[in-house]
Design an enzyme around this catalytic site. Structure first.
Site, PDB file in Angstrom:
ATOM      1  N   TRP A   1       0.795  -1.216   0.000  1.00  0.00           N
ATOM      2  CA  TRP A   1       0.000   0.000   0.000  1.00  0.00           C
ATOM      3  C   TRP A   1       0.835   1.276   0.000  1.00  0.00           C
TER       4      TRP A   1
ATOM      5  N   THR B   1     -14.582  -0.771   0.796  1.00  0.00           N
ATOM      6  CA  THR B   1     -14.649  -0.885   2.253  1.00  0.00           C
ATOM      7  C   THR B   1     -14.022  -2.208   2.644  1.00  0.00           C
TER       8      THR B   1
ATOM      9  N   LYS C   1       0.558 -15.498  -0.214  1.00  0.00           N
ATOM     10  CA  LYS C   1       1.477 -15.671  -1.340  1.00  0.00           C
ATOM     11  C   LYS C   1       1.546 -14.391  -2.166  1.00  0.00           C
ATOM     12  N   ARG C   2       1.106 -13.247  -1.597  1.00  0.00           N
ATOM     13  CA  ARG C   2       1.130 -11.959  -2.287  1.00  0.00           C
ATOM     14  C   ARG C   2       0.272 -11.988  -3.568  1.00  0.00           C
ATOM     15  N   LEU C   3      -0.772 -12.794  -3.574  1.00  0.00           N
ATOM     16  CA  LEU C   3      -1.698 -12.792  -4.727  1.00  0.00           C
ATOM     17  C   LEU C   3      -2.606 -11.558  -4.705  1.00  0.00           C
ATOM     18  N   ALA C   4      -2.971 -11.089  -3.511  1.00  0.00           N
ATOM     19  CA  ALA C   4      -3.897  -9.945  -3.424  1.00  0.00           C
ATOM     20  C   ALA C   4      -3.333  -8.706  -4.138  1.00  0.00           C
TER      21      ALA C   4
ATOM     22  N   LEU D   1     -21.846  -3.147  -0.908  1.00  0.00           N
ATOM     23  CA  LEU D   1     -22.439  -4.456  -0.592  1.00  0.00           C
ATOM     24  C   LEU D   1     -21.413  -5.423  -0.016  1.00  0.00           C
TER      25      LEU D   1
ATOM     26  N   VAL E   1      -9.106 -14.712  -2.100  1.00  0.00           N
ATOM     27  CA  VAL E   1      -8.094 -15.712  -2.463  1.00  0.00           C
ATOM     28  C   VAL E   1      -8.433 -16.969  -1.687  1.00  0.00           C
TER      29      VAL E   1
ATOM     30  N   ASN F   1     -14.867  -4.815  -5.040  1.00  0.00           N
ATOM     31  CA  ASN F   1     -15.503  -5.709  -4.071  1.00  0.00           C
ATOM     32  C   ASN F   1     -15.166  -7.162  -4.378  1.00  0.00           C
ATOM     33  N   PHE F   2     -15.527  -8.046  -3.464  1.00  0.00           N
ATOM     34  CA  PHE F   2     -15.377  -9.490  -3.655  1.00  0.00           C
ATOM     35  C   PHE F   2     -13.942  -9.934  -3.918  1.00  0.00           C
ATOM     36  N   LEU F   3     -12.977  -9.216  -3.329  1.00  0.00           N
ATOM     37  CA  LEU F   3     -11.565  -9.655  -3.374  1.00  0.00           C
ATOM     38  C   LEU F   3     -11.461 -10.922  -2.539  1.00  0.00           C
TER      39      LEU F   3
HETATM   40  C1  LIG Z   1      -8.404   3.407 -10.252  1.00  0.00           C
HETATM   41  C2  LIG Z   1      -8.945   1.983  -9.873  1.00  0.00           C
HETATM   42  C3  LIG Z   1      -8.320   1.372  -8.581  1.00  0.00           C
HETATM   43  C4  LIG Z   1      -8.929   0.014  -8.220  1.00  0.00           C
HETATM   44  C5  LIG Z   1      -8.216  -0.659  -7.000  1.00  0.00           C
HETATM   45  C6  LIG Z   1      -8.539   0.109  -5.700  1.00  0.00           C
HETATM   46  C7  LIG Z   1      -7.975  -0.633  -4.465  1.00  0.00           C
HETATM   47  C8  LIG Z   1      -8.814  -1.884  -4.123  1.00  0.00           C
HETATM   48  C9  LIG Z   1      -8.227  -2.643  -2.909  1.00  0.00           C
HETATM   49  C10 LIG Z   1      -8.995  -3.943  -2.634  1.00  0.00           C
HETATM   50  C11 LIG Z   1     -10.314  -3.696  -1.964  1.00  0.00           C
HETATM   51  C12 LIG Z   1     -11.068  -5.000  -1.675  1.00  0.00           C
HETATM   52  C13 LIG Z   1     -12.436  -4.685  -1.097  1.00  0.00           C
HETATM   53  C14 LIG Z   1     -13.241  -5.929  -0.796  1.00  0.00           C
HETATM   54  O1  LIG Z   1     -13.224  -6.891  -1.545  1.00  0.00           O
HETATM   55  C15 LIG Z   1     -14.048  -5.977   0.513  1.00  0.00           C
HETATM   56  S1  LIG Z   1     -12.899  -6.395   1.902  1.00  0.00           S
HETATM   57  C16 LIG Z   1     -12.976  -8.170   1.826  1.00  0.00           C
HETATM   58  C17 LIG Z   1     -11.653  -8.748   1.385  1.00  0.00           C
HETATM   59  N1  LIG Z   1     -11.761 -10.196   1.275  1.00  0.00           N
HETATM   60  C18 LIG Z   1     -11.710 -11.019   2.350  1.00  0.00           C
HETATM   61  O2  LIG Z   1     -11.501 -10.611   3.469  1.00  0.00           O
HETATM   62  C19 LIG Z   1     -11.961 -12.480   2.040  1.00  0.00           C
HETATM   63  C20 LIG Z   1     -11.091 -13.407   2.893  1.00  0.00           C
HETATM   64  N2  LIG Z   1      -9.685 -13.062   2.759  1.00  0.00           N
HETATM   65  C21 LIG Z   1      -9.008 -13.314   1.601  1.00  0.00           C
HETATM   66  O3  LIG Z   1      -9.519 -13.794   0.614  1.00  0.00           O
HETATM   67  C22 LIG Z   1      -7.539 -12.894   1.582  1.00  0.00           C
HETATM   68  O4  LIG Z   1      -7.080 -12.830   2.918  1.00  0.00           O
HETATM   69  C23 LIG Z   1      -7.309 -11.526   0.905  1.00  0.00           C
HETATM   70  C24 LIG Z   1      -7.615 -11.665  -0.580  1.00  0.00           C
HETATM   71  C25 LIG Z   1      -8.177 -10.458   1.524  1.00  0.00           C
HETATM   72  C26 LIG Z   1      -5.829 -11.130   1.063  1.00  0.00           C
HETATM   73  O5  LIG Z   1      -5.022 -12.158   0.517  1.00  0.00           O
HETATM   74  P1  LIG Z   1      -3.880 -12.849   1.435  1.00  0.00           P
HETATM   75  O6  LIG Z   1      -3.453 -14.112   0.769  1.00  0.00           O
HETATM   76  O7  LIG Z   1      -4.390 -12.896   2.837  1.00  0.00           O
HETATM   77  O8  LIG Z   1      -2.678 -11.768   1.439  1.00  0.00           O
HETATM   78  P2  LIG Z   1      -1.581 -11.592   0.286  1.00  0.00           P
HETATM   79  O9  LIG Z   1      -2.110 -11.980  -1.028  1.00  0.00           O
HETATM   80  O10 LIG Z   1      -0.306 -12.259   0.729  1.00  0.00           O
HETATM   81  O11 LIG Z   1      -1.379  -9.991   0.283  1.00  0.00           O
HETATM   82  C27 LIG Z   1      -1.146  -9.319   1.499  1.00  0.00           C
HETATM   83  C28 LIG Z   1      -1.354  -7.879   1.190  1.00  0.00           C
HETATM   84  O12 LIG Z   1      -2.743  -7.664   0.852  1.00  0.00           O
HETATM   85  C29 LIG Z   1      -3.227  -6.528   1.574  1.00  0.00           C
HETATM   86  N3  LIG Z   1      -4.622  -6.784   1.940  1.00  0.00           N
HETATM   87  C30 LIG Z   1      -5.085  -7.708   2.802  1.00  0.00           C
HETATM   88  N4  LIG Z   1      -6.412  -7.643   2.892  1.00  0.00           N
HETATM   89  C31 LIG Z   1      -6.821  -6.657   2.055  1.00  0.00           C
HETATM   90  C32 LIG Z   1      -8.096  -6.098   1.716  1.00  0.00           C
HETATM   91  N5  LIG Z   1      -9.241  -6.554   2.264  1.00  0.00           N
HETATM   92  N6  LIG Z   1      -8.129  -5.076   0.833  1.00  0.00           N
HETATM   93  C33 LIG Z   1      -6.984  -4.586   0.302  1.00  0.00           C
HETATM   94  N7  LIG Z   1      -5.743  -5.071   0.585  1.00  0.00           N
HETATM   95  C34 LIG Z   1      -5.671  -6.099   1.448  1.00  0.00           C
HETATM   96  C35 LIG Z   1      -2.361  -6.421   2.821  1.00  0.00           C
HETATM   97  O13 LIG Z   1      -2.248  -5.051   3.164  1.00  0.00           O
HETATM   98  C36 LIG Z   1      -1.044  -7.020   2.400  1.00  0.00           C
HETATM   99  O14 LIG Z   1      -0.189  -6.006   1.899  1.00  0.00           O
HETATM  100  P3  LIG Z   1       1.086  -5.567   2.787  1.00  0.00           P
HETATM  101  O15 LIG Z   1       1.527  -6.782   3.596  1.00  0.00           O
HETATM  102  O16 LIG Z   1       2.096  -5.110   1.804  1.00  0.00           O
HETATM  103  O17 LIG Z   1       0.532  -4.453   3.661  1.00  0.00           O
HETATM  104  C1  LIG Z   2     -19.204  -4.434   2.918  1.00  0.00           C
HETATM  105  N1  LIG Z   2     -18.600  -5.494   2.060  1.00  0.00           N
HETATM  106  C2  LIG Z   2     -17.350  -5.014   1.402  1.00  0.00           C
HETATM  107  C3  LIG Z   2     -18.475  -6.807   2.721  1.00  0.00           C
HETATM  108  C4  LIG Z   2     -17.503  -6.829   3.860  1.00  0.00           C
HETATM  109  N2  LIG Z   2     -16.182  -7.054   3.722  1.00  0.00           N
HETATM  110  N3  LIG Z   2     -15.597  -7.022   4.984  1.00  0.00           N
HETATM  111  C5  LIG Z   2     -16.574  -6.774   5.929  1.00  0.00           C
HETATM  112  C6  LIG Z   2     -16.545  -6.635   7.315  1.00  0.00           C
HETATM  113  C7  LIG Z   2     -17.744  -6.367   7.996  1.00  0.00           C
HETATM  114  C8  LIG Z   2     -18.957  -6.209   7.275  1.00  0.00           C
HETATM  115  C9  LIG Z   2     -20.221  -5.888   7.954  1.00  0.00           C
HETATM  116  C10 LIG Z   2     -20.962  -4.779   7.521  1.00  0.00           C
HETATM  117  C11 LIG Z   2     -22.153  -4.479   8.127  1.00  0.00           C
HETATM  118  C12 LIG Z   2     -22.611  -5.292   9.184  1.00  0.00           C
HETATM  119  F1  LIG Z   2     -23.745  -4.987   9.816  1.00  0.00           F
HETATM  120  C13 LIG Z   2     -21.879  -6.425   9.623  1.00  0.00           C
HETATM  121  C14 LIG Z   2     -20.679  -6.711   8.991  1.00  0.00           C
HETATM  122  O1  LIG Z   2     -19.876  -7.771   9.349  1.00  0.00           O
HETATM  123  C15 LIG Z   2     -20.292  -8.504  10.513  1.00  0.00           C
HETATM  124  C16 LIG Z   2     -19.183  -9.510  10.776  1.00  0.00           C
HETATM  125  N4  LIG Z   2     -19.262 -10.551   9.758  1.00  0.00           N
HETATM  126  C17 LIG Z   2     -18.377 -10.692   8.789  1.00  0.00           C
HETATM  127  C18 LIG Z   2     -18.781 -11.813   8.084  1.00  0.00           C
HETATM  128  N5  LIG Z   2     -19.918 -12.297   8.648  1.00  0.00           N
HETATM  129  C19 LIG Z   2     -20.223 -11.485   9.688  1.00  0.00           C
HETATM  130  C20 LIG Z   2     -18.984  -6.364   5.901  1.00  0.00           C
HETATM  131  C21 LIG Z   2     -17.797  -6.639   5.236  1.00  0.00           C
END
Ligand SMILES: CCCCCCCCCCCCCC(=O)CSCCNC(=O)CCNC(=O)[C@H](O)C(C)(C)COP(=O)(O)OP(=O)(O)OC[C@H]1O[C@@H](n2cnc3c(N)ncnc32)[C@H](O)[C@@H]1OP(=O)(O)O
Ligand SMILES: CN(C)Cc1n[nH]c2ccc(-c3ccc(F)cc3OCCn3ccnc3)cc12
Length: 387
Positions: free
Chosen positions: A3, A171, A146-149, A387, A139, A135-137
């Site tokens: 970041w 968010t 594995k730095r796929l994100a 969402l 792995v 959204n919906f990121l």
């Molecule tokens: C102009 C257009 C621009 C468009 C792009 C805008 C930006 C959009 C940004 C995206 C917005 C998504 C919004 C969204 O979808 C809503 S947030 C929900 C994200 N998904 C989940 O939590 C699902 C369960 N977790 C996973 O699938 C993995 O843990 C993920 C894929 C989260 C990380 O995979 P991993 O295998 O666990 O980790 P590595 O691949 O080894 O990578 C580690 C690096 O990833 C950074 N990281 C971790 N979580 C993050 C997150 N939620 N956003 C952004 N970055 C995130 C972290 O800072 C670290 O970097 P650093 O160590 O250098 O600090």
């Molecule tokens: C927003 N959208 C990007 C999905 C998303 N990503 N990460 C999140 C972390 C919290 C909430 C959230 C938003 C509103 C809410 F009333 C409760 C929530 O989470 C409860 C905890 N939880 C997580 C999974 N199952 C239950 C959404 C998200």
């Protein structure tokens, strides 16, 4: 640190944050300068564009997310976005199919990662900016750390740049550089017996189960005269009502009739919306809505799914917001939801405690990409629901 390489508010800018001007961080490039080829993946993986019109592909996306997407902090619940919900979320007016990005294993073709963008007009203070909502990121659990994100994020950024769009909104439950706002989520029990059984809630110290059920009981029918489900014919009035209402917030979507038709017309088991039509003038004076996002209950012997409704957009101009939201709870209970969730954004704080919401155990952070604002904003300054 990934970041630190991105045009987002940086921690090191924090001290002179207020000296830096609000607005675009990096000026747009010429689209012809944007990298033409996809970013490199580890050798056994390949990019794919996911066709959200294909039932087979939607099933693969559903299976990836339902098994590998966001869990609560105690790993007791995991979001269970339905195929219909995902189609709704990914096909708004003007969507780009190549912003629905998957990663597959070359041999087996198994879908192991995903990230999406959809176009949106977001107003930041007095400027409407064309953005992508990311959204919906996701792995697969077996491919974490594995730095796929970062590769997924850079690839969706590249594809968005190719459409001459340079800002994004997203968010997350995790803290990244740098939140424009940090919100709290609240839960209103509708089926307290099930919530206690699955461990979502705990029986109050001085409350028996029967007194807990009584505490959360709701009337059978909404109280407001003229409260009914939204229909197509209501779109122009709802657009006017919502546009006017959202102007009070520092960050909010700019919704056209087309957008309202897509995002707010009821879709069964995806989004429910209601209007209050004045019985004599037939004017539409109020609006409320919630979306349907169940969570898988991880490892409970009696229940496998928690049926949750999430507060979406609500506008009260003649019915008190408290009464309008209570009517929303009543309808959610009628439709057999177990819990009604809301963030403390917009004017939600005014009804949360009174309608017996309890605070959740985590936060939701809001982010802008390549756009700086003097902040952070208070949750009540946010008028955007992702969402
Ligand atoms: C102009 C257009 C621009 C468009 C792009 C805008 C930006 C959009 C940004 C995206 C917005 C998504 C919004 C969204 O979808 C809503 S947030 C929900 C994200 N998904 C989940 O939590 C699902 C369960 N977790 C996973 O699938 C993995 O843990 C993920 C894929 C989260 C990380 O995979 P991993 O295998 O666990 O980790 P590595 O691949 O080894 O990578 C580690 C690096 O990833 C950074 N990281 C971790 N979580 C993050 C997150 N939620 N956003 C952004 N970055 C995130 C972290 O800072 C670290 O970097 P650093 O160590 O250098 O600090
Ligand atoms: C927003 N959208 C990007 C999905 C998303 N990503 N990460 C999140 C972390 C919290 C909430 C959230 C938003 C509103 C809410 F009333 C409760 C929530 O989470 C409860 C905890 N939880 C997580 C999974 N199952 C239950 C959404 C998200």
């Amino acid at each position: 640190m990934f970041w630190e390489t991105q045009p987002v508010g940086q921690y090191k800018d924090m001290e002179n944050m207020d000296l830096l001007p609000e607005g675009v961080i990096e000026p747009p490039q010429d689209v012809s300068q944007v990298r033409q080829e996809p970013y490199n993946l580890p050798s056994s993986y390949e990019w794919c564009t996911c066709d959200v019109n294909s039932n087979e592909t939607m099933k693969e996306i559903y299976n990836l997310l339902t098994n590998n997407y966001v869990e609560d902090d105690d790993n007791m619940f995991r979001f269970d976005y339905s195929v219909e919900f995902l189609r709704w979320a990914l096909k708004p007016p003007g969507y780009y199919s190549d912003w629905h990005i998957g990663v597959r294993v070359k041999g087996s073709k198994k879908l192991v990662a995903f990230i999406t963008g959809v176009p949106a007009h977001i107003r930041v203070r007095d400027k409407v900016v064309v953005m992508t909502e990311i959204n919906f990121l996701c792995v697969h659990k077996k491919l974490r750390s594995k730095r796929l994100a970062p590769v997924l994020i850079k690839e969706v950024t590249r594809r968005v740049h190719l459409q001459n769009i340079w800002q994004a909104a997203y968010t997350a439950g995790v803290v990244l550089p740098t939140p424009i706002a940090t919100c709290q989520y609240w839960h209103r029990s509708l089926n307290p017996k099930k919530l206690i059984e699955v461990g979502f809630s705990r029986l109050g110290a001085r409350l028996t189960m029967s007194r807990t059920i009584k505490l959360y009981r709701l009337p059978e029918e909404p109280a407001t005269q003229g409260f009914r489900a939204m229909e197509s014919r209501d779109v122009p009035a709802v657009t006017r009502l919502l546009q006017e209402y959202l102007m009070q917030f520092a960050v909010a979507p700019y919704f056209t009739d087309n957008d309202v038709e897509h995002w707010l017309l009821p879709v069964e088991n995806v989004v429910d919306s209601f209007v209050v039509e004045n019985p004599s003038s037939h004017e539409i004076t109020d609006f409320c809505s919630f979306y349907t996002l169940p969570s898988t209950v991880i490892g409970n012997e009696h229940y496998s799914v928690l049926k949750a409704a999430y507060s979406y957009y609500n506008v009260a101009t003649s019915t008190p917001l408290l009464q309008l939201m209570n009517d929303t709870l009543i309808v959610a209970k009628q439709k057999d939801y177990d819990v009604f969730n809301a963030l403390d954004i917009m004017q939600n704080e005014s009804f949360l405690k009174e309608l017996k919401f309890g605070p959740g155990d985590g936060h939701l952070h809001y982010y802008l990409y390549n756009y700086r604002i003097k902040g952070p904003l208070k949750p009540s300054e946010l008028g955007l629901v992702l969402l």
